[in-house]
Design a protein around this motif. Structure first.
Motif, PDB file in Angstrom:
ATOM      1  N   TRP A   1      14.488   6.538   5.529  1.00 36.64           N
ATOM      2  CA  TRP A   1      15.361   7.483   5.573  1.00 36.64           C
ATOM      3  C   TRP A   1      16.713   7.447   5.701  1.00 36.64           C
ATOM      4  O   TRP A   1      17.042   6.318   6.513  1.00 36.64           O
ATOM      5  N   GLY A   2      17.732   8.526   5.716  1.00 38.76           N
ATOM      6  CA  GLY A   2      19.014   8.437   6.136  1.00 38.76           C
ATOM      7  C   GLY A   2      19.285   8.609   7.394  1.00 38.76           C
ATOM      8  O   GLY A   2      18.196   8.642   8.117  1.00 38.76           O
ATOM      9  N   THR A   3      20.630   8.837   7.929  1.00 35.95           N
ATOM     10  CA  THR A   3      20.968   9.085   9.259  1.00 35.95           C
ATOM     11  C   THR A   3      21.127  10.431   9.838  1.00 35.95           C
ATOM     12  O   THR A   3      21.429  10.480  10.960  1.00 35.95           O
ATOM     13  N   THR A   4      20.796  11.325   8.883  1.00 33.30           N
ATOM     14  CA  THR A   4      20.605  12.833   9.606  1.00 33.30           C
ATOM     15  C   THR A   4      19.660  13.074  10.432  1.00 33.30           C
ATOM     16  O   THR A   4      19.864  13.805  11.671  1.00 33.30           O
ATOM     17  N   VAL A   5      18.421  12.724  10.349  1.00 35.11           N
ATOM     18  CA  VAL A   5      17.351  12.950  11.046  1.00 35.11           C
ATOM     19  C   VAL A   5      16.802  11.752  11.877  1.00 35.11           C
ATOM     20  O   VAL A   5      16.710  10.542  11.091  1.00 35.11           O
ATOM     21  N   SER A   6      16.497  11.815  13.066  1.00 35.24           N
ATOM     22  CA  SER A   6      16.423  10.553  13.983  1.00 35.24           C
ATOM     23  C   SER A   6      15.019   9.938  13.747  1.00 35.24           C
ATOM     24  O   SER A   6      14.944   8.882  13.871  1.00 35.24           O
ATOM     25  N   ASP A   7      14.112  10.894  13.495  1.00 40.02           N
ATOM     26  CA  ASP A   7      12.729  10.247  13.469  1.00 40.02           C
ATOM     27  C   ASP A   7      11.782  11.153  12.536  1.00 40.02           C
ATOM     28  O   ASP A   7      11.575  12.250  12.626  1.00 40.02           O
ATOM     29  N   LEU A   8      11.326  10.149  11.522  1.00 34.58           N
ATOM     30  CA  LEU A   8      10.080  10.424  10.565  1.00 34.58           C
ATOM     31  C   LEU A   8       8.849   9.892  11.278  1.00 34.58           C
ATOM     32  O   LEU A   8       8.976   8.588  11.663  1.00 34.58           O
ATOM     33  N   ASP A   9       7.699  10.117  10.575  1.00 34.06           N
ATOM     34  CA  ASP A   9       6.421   9.342  11.108  1.00 34.06           C
ATOM     35  C   ASP A   9       5.518   9.548   9.998  1.00 34.06           C
ATOM     36  O   ASP A   9       5.230  10.164   9.141  1.00 34.06           O
ATOM     37  N   SER A  10       5.108   8.004   9.817  1.00 30.44           N
ATOM     38  CA  SER A  10       4.174   7.593   8.877  1.00 30.44           C
ATOM     39  C   SER A  10       2.620   7.740   9.039  1.00 30.44           C
ATOM     40  O   SER A  10       2.458   7.474  10.675  1.00 30.44           O
ATOM     41  N   HIS A  11       1.824   8.299   8.358  1.00 30.50           N
ATOM     42  CA  HIS A  11       0.398   8.629   8.940  1.00 30.50           C
ATOM     43  C   HIS A  11      -0.559   8.131   7.619  1.00 30.50           C
ATOM     44  O   HIS A  11       0.017   8.139   6.525  1.00 30.50           O
ATOM     45  N   LEU A  12      -1.381   7.500   7.987  1.00 28.28           N
ATOM     46  CA  LEU A  12      -2.526   6.955   6.780  1.00 28.28           C
ATOM     47  C   LEU A  12      -3.846   7.445   7.518  1.00 28.28           C
ATOM     48  O   LEU A  12      -4.175   7.050   8.553  1.00 28.28           O
ATOM     49  N   GLN A  13      -4.320   8.499   6.757  1.00 24.25           N
ATOM     50  CA  GLN A  13      -5.526   9.098   7.323  1.00 24.25           C
ATOM     51  C   GLN A  13      -6.697   8.781   6.284  1.00 24.25           C
ATOM     52  O   GLN A  13      -6.747   8.819   5.335  1.00 24.25           O
ATOM     53  N   ALA A  14      -8.206   8.218   6.804  1.00 23.41           N
ATOM     54  CA  ALA A  14      -9.026   8.038   6.066  1.00 23.41           C
ATOM     55  C   ALA A  14      -9.710   9.408   6.005  1.00 23.41           C
ATOM     56  O   ALA A  14      -9.901  10.101   6.734  1.00 23.41           O
ATOM     57  N   ASP A  15     -10.691   9.354   5.002  1.00 25.98           N
ATOM     58  CA  ASP A  15     -11.302  10.632   4.828  1.00 25.98           C
ATOM     59  C   ASP A  15     -12.369  10.773   5.795  1.00 25.98           C
ATOM     60  O   ASP A  15     -12.807   9.703   6.502  1.00 25.98           O
ATOM     61  N   SER A  16     -12.962  12.007   5.975  1.00 22.29           N
ATOM     62  CA  SER A  16     -14.156  12.226   6.813  1.00 22.29           C
ATOM     63  C   SER A  16     -15.223  11.410   6.562  1.00 22.29           C
ATOM     64  O   SER A  16     -16.085  11.285   7.543  1.00 22.29           O
ATOM     65  N   ALA A  17     -15.473  11.099   5.391  1.00 25.72           N
ATOM     66  CA  ALA A  17     -16.757  10.175   4.940  1.00 25.72           C
ATOM     67  C   ALA A  17     -16.620   8.549   5.378  1.00 25.72           C
ATOM     68  O   ALA A  17     -17.668   7.980   5.306  1.00 25.72           O
ATOM     69  N   SER A  18     -15.573   8.410   5.639  1.00 25.66           N
ATOM     70  CA  SER A  18     -15.342   6.827   5.939  1.00 25.66           C
ATOM     71  C   SER A  18     -15.754   6.429   7.258  1.00 25.66           C
ATOM     72  O   SER A  18     -15.617   7.176   8.338  1.00 25.66           O
ATOM     73  N   SER A  19     -16.023   5.296   7.522  1.00 22.13           N
ATOM     74  CA  SER A  19     -16.365   4.351   8.699  1.00 22.13           C
ATOM     75  C   SER A  19     -15.102   3.751   9.433  1.00 22.13           C
ATOM     76  O   SER A  19     -15.530   3.062  10.379  1.00 22.13           O
ATOM     77  N   ALA A  20     -13.943   4.094   9.027  1.00 24.73           N
ATOM     78  CA  ALA A  20     -12.949   3.410   9.470  1.00 24.73           C
ATOM     79  C   ALA A  20     -12.595   3.565  11.027  1.00 24.73           C
ATOM     80  O   ALA A  20     -12.798   4.618  11.308  1.00 24.73           O
ATOM     81  N   SER A  21     -12.216   2.497  11.618  1.00 25.98           N
ATOM     82  CA  SER A  21     -11.657   2.679  12.904  1.00 25.98           C
ATOM     83  C   SER A  21     -10.362   2.122  13.277  1.00 25.98           C
ATOM     84  O   SER A  21     -10.233   0.687  12.985  1.00 25.98           O
ATOM     85  N   PRO A  22      -9.255   2.575  13.563  1.00 27.93           N
ATOM     86  CA  PRO A  22      -9.343   4.058  13.848  1.00 27.93           C
ATOM     87  C   PRO A  22      -9.258   4.838  12.523  1.00 27.93           C
ATOM     88  O   PRO A  22      -8.831   4.158  11.316  1.00 27.93           O
ATOM     89  N   SER A  23      -9.666   6.169  12.284  1.00 22.92           N
ATOM     90  CA  SER A  23      -9.568   6.591  11.114  1.00 22.92           C
ATOM     91  C   SER A  23      -8.313   7.291  10.779  1.00 22.92           C
ATOM     92  O   SER A  23      -8.107   7.664   9.464  1.00 22.92           O
ATOM     93  N   HIS A  24      -7.324   7.359  11.633  1.00 25.71           N
ATOM     94  CA  HIS A  24      -5.872   8.002  11.340  1.00 25.71           C
ATOM     95  C   HIS A  24      -5.042   6.763  12.072  1.00 25.71           C
ATOM     96  O   HIS A  24      -5.066   6.693  13.318  1.00 25.71           O
ATOM     97  N   VAL A  25      -4.336   6.119  11.195  1.00 26.81           N
ATOM     98  CA  VAL A  25      -3.229   5.204  11.614  1.00 26.81           C
ATOM     99  C   VAL A  25      -1.939   5.771  11.730  1.00 26.81           C
ATOM    100  O   VAL A  25      -1.506   6.239  10.784  1.00 26.81           O
ATOM    101  N   TYR A  26      -1.233   5.919  12.967  1.00 31.46           N
ATOM    102  CA  TYR A  26       0.199   6.584  13.308  1.00 31.46           C
ATOM    103  C   TYR A  26       0.110   6.064  14.514  1.00 31.46           C
ATOM    104  O   TYR A  26      -0.548   5.609  15.456  1.00 31.46           O
ATOM    105  N   TYR A  27       1.468   6.612  14.898  1.00 32.81           N
ATOM    106  CA  TYR A  27       1.799   6.201  16.618  1.00 32.81           C
ATOM    107  C   TYR A  27       1.310   7.728  17.292  1.00 32.81           C
ATOM    108  O   TYR A  27       1.490   8.659  16.854  1.00 32.81           O
ATOM    109  N   PRO A  28       0.540   7.473  18.264  1.00 29.43           N
ATOM    110  CA  PRO A  28       0.509   6.163  19.020  1.00 29.43           C
ATOM    111  C   PRO A  28      -0.674   5.349  18.928  1.00 29.43           C
ATOM    112  O   PRO A  28      -0.915   4.290  19.504  1.00 29.43           O
ATOM    113  N   SER A  29      -1.509   5.668  17.804  1.00 28.27           N
ATOM    114  CA  SER A  29      -2.957   5.101  17.695  1.00 28.27           C
ATOM    115  C   SER A  29      -2.520   4.001  16.520  1.00 28.27           C
ATOM    116  O   SER A  29      -3.044   3.936  15.502  1.00 28.27           O
ATOM    117  N   SER A  30      -1.624   3.038  16.730  1.00 25.04           N
ATOM    118  CA  SER A  30      -1.219   2.287  15.734  1.00 25.04           C
ATOM    119  C   SER A  30      -2.013   1.125  15.200  1.00 25.04           C
ATOM    120  O   SER A  30      -2.030   0.569  14.258  1.00 25.04           O
TER     121      SER A  30
END
Length: 158
Positions: free
Chosen positions: A15-44
């Protein structure tokens, strides 16, 4: 990117220099067995080669990049074994900005560095009442469903 990126797809948010922080999120659907099911900060889940995905970089000081690695260890790799669908979205972490002010871009790369697709943030002038950009969904075969929508609530895989 992480050492695991040799057998992985990588999502890169900048992203540009106007906004200091954007956050990426990758969320598994509720039927998935993924661990962790939600990848983002702080559960990176940083550095775990057994994870289906991990946040490699969480940038908080303008322009990014933030990267998420999706582990594809083999044709039946960890994402395919544990996630039936995942949704990728971006949240404006810095208050009082709209996505149109961010200059955000998302790229999805194959492990060989080939760009699979690019996404530019949609034009949106609503401030923090709509802090989520739902960029795309992936199924277990890595088929991309483009969403490219702005909303006020956390996106779900659909």
């Amino acid at each position: 990117t992480s050492a695991q990126a040799t057998n992985a797809n990588v999502i890169v948010l900048t992203w540009g220099t106007t906004v200091s922080d954007l956050d990426s999120h990758l969320q598994a659907d509720s039927a998935s067995s993924a661990s962790p099911s939600h990848v983002y900060y702080p559960s990176s889940n940083q550095g775990s080669s057994s994870a289906w995905a991990m946040l490699d970089i969480d940038d908080t000081s303008y322009s990014g990049p933030e990267t998420i690695t999706i582990n594809l260890d083999s044709s039946s790799g960890p994402m395919r074994n544990s996630v039936s669908k995942a949704c990728y979205y971006v949240r404006i972490y810095t208050n009082n900005y709209s996505f149109s002010q961010t200059g955000a871009q998302v790229q999805l790369f194959q492990s060989d560095g080939t760009v699979l697709t690019n996404f530019d943030v949609p034009t949106d002038t609503t401030y923090t009442t709509k802090p989520y950009w739902h960029v795309f969904d992936l199924d277990s075969n890595l088929n991309i469903t483009i969403k490219n929508t702005i909303s006020s609530s956390t996106p779900t895989c659909s």
